[in-house]
Motif scaffolding. Sequence first.
Motif, short mmCIF file in Angstrom:
data_model
loop_
_atom_site.label_atom_id
_atom_site.label_comp_id
_atom_site.label_asym_id
_atom_site.label_seq_id
_atom_site.Cartn_x
_atom_site.Cartn_y
_atom_site.Cartn_z
N TYR A 79 -46.32 -33.88 51.54
CA TYR A 79 -45.94 -33.33 50.24
C TYR A 79 -44.51 -32.79 50.21
O TYR A 79 -43.85 -32.84 49.17
N THR A 80 -44.04 -32.26 51.33
CA THR A 80 -42.69 -31.67 51.36
C THR A 80 -41.76 -32.37 52.33
O THR A 80 -40.57 -32.07 52.37
N ASN A 81 -42.31 -33.29 53.13
CA ASN A 81 -41.54 -34.00 54.15
C ASN A 81 -40.89 -33.02 55.14
O ASN A 81 -39.77 -33.23 55.59
N THR A 82 -41.61 -31.96 55.46
CA THR A 82 -41.15 -31.01 56.46
C THR A 82 -42.11 -31.03 57.65
O THR A 82 -43.26 -31.47 57.52
N ALA A 114 -47.40 -25.57 49.21
CA ALA A 114 -47.43 -26.71 48.29
C ALA A 114 -48.83 -26.90 47.73
O ALA A 114 -49.02 -27.20 46.54
N LYS A 130 -50.02 -26.66 43.79
CA LYS A 130 -50.75 -27.74 43.11
C LYS A 130 -52.01 -27.21 42.43
O LYS A 130 -52.31 -27.58 41.30
N ASP A 154 -45.57 -32.95 57.03
CA ASP A 154 -46.24 -32.78 55.74
C ASP A 154 -45.83 -33.85 54.75
O ASP A 154 -44.64 -34.00 54.45
N ASP A 177 -48.78 -28.85 53.60
CA ASP A 177 -48.13 -27.55 53.56
C ASP A 177 -48.92 -26.58 52.68
O ASP A 177 -49.24 -26.89 51.53
N PRO A 189 -45.97 -34.19 44.32
CA PRO A 189 -45.40 -33.72 45.58
C PRO A 189 -43.89 -33.55 45.47
O PRO A 189 -43.21 -34.41 44.91
N PRO A 190 -43.34 -32.44 45.99
CA PRO A 190 -41.87 -32.25 45.97
C PRO A 190 -41.12 -33.38 46.67
O PRO A 190 -40.01 -33.70 46.27
N ALA A 191 -41.72 -33.97 47.70
CA ALA A 191 -41.10 -35.10 48.38
C ALA A 191 -41.30 -36.35 47.54
O ALA A 191 -42.38 -36.95 47.52
#
Length: 241
Positions: free
Chosen positions: A130-133, A188, A192, A128, A185, A202-204
């Motif tokens: 946006y969260t880098n997960t 996320a 938004k 993802d 995600d 984005p959280p990341a």
Amino acid sequence: MPRRRRSRRITAPMLVIALVVVAAWVYLYGPDGMRSEAGDAWLPPAASDGAGGPGDGAGTVDPDLARLVVAEGGATQPYDRDRFGEAWLDVDGNGCDTRNDVLIRDLADVRFRSDSADCVVRTGTLTDPYTNTVISFVRGPDTSDAVQIDHVVPLSYAWQHGASTWTDDRRAAFANDPANLLAVDGPANQAKSDSGPAEWMPPATGYACTYVDRFAAVLLSYELTVSPGDLDAIVRVDAGC
């Protein structure tokens, strides 16, 4: 005298090898096959008169922020999602709807529903942005929402900044343009909602530059305006890129 060429005979071992090769191809690329890497990116159809669309242009690096037109959002009619057409359409005519096209493009290790002709994504893996997960996608009524398709420039934002005056065809093209779509995600995407960069990023943080560039490029490609606060946020992020 010239020698006659001997005709090649198909022997039993050769036939067995050929059958094995065909079986392997069907296993790897058949209806329930797996793609070991993220699906090939696809391009939207050429914009018709009055439809408009950025195509590859919205992926442009370092868009010219000076070209953005600043205006507070406003429309004479309330936002209505139905004015952007059915979700999701098959705008490129490949037999798959836009949601599945984006999943195929953005996910890795994609497996398809066996009866969908490599169209309906059954499982896959998303890294993802946006969260880098890493998220395991499994299609189902209780699991599909883990990965959602985000409009980088939200439809309601576009409505407030110019899309309310468009034709229905142009709004449908915008809603299904892959240049403005990302598999992300689910939570996320919900957080938004319809926000611009001033209210949500984005959280990341490592994705911030790419995100504001893409947001601005879509605005420019569709000649949408931007609010003063969102422009300030875009410029502030871009200054550190």
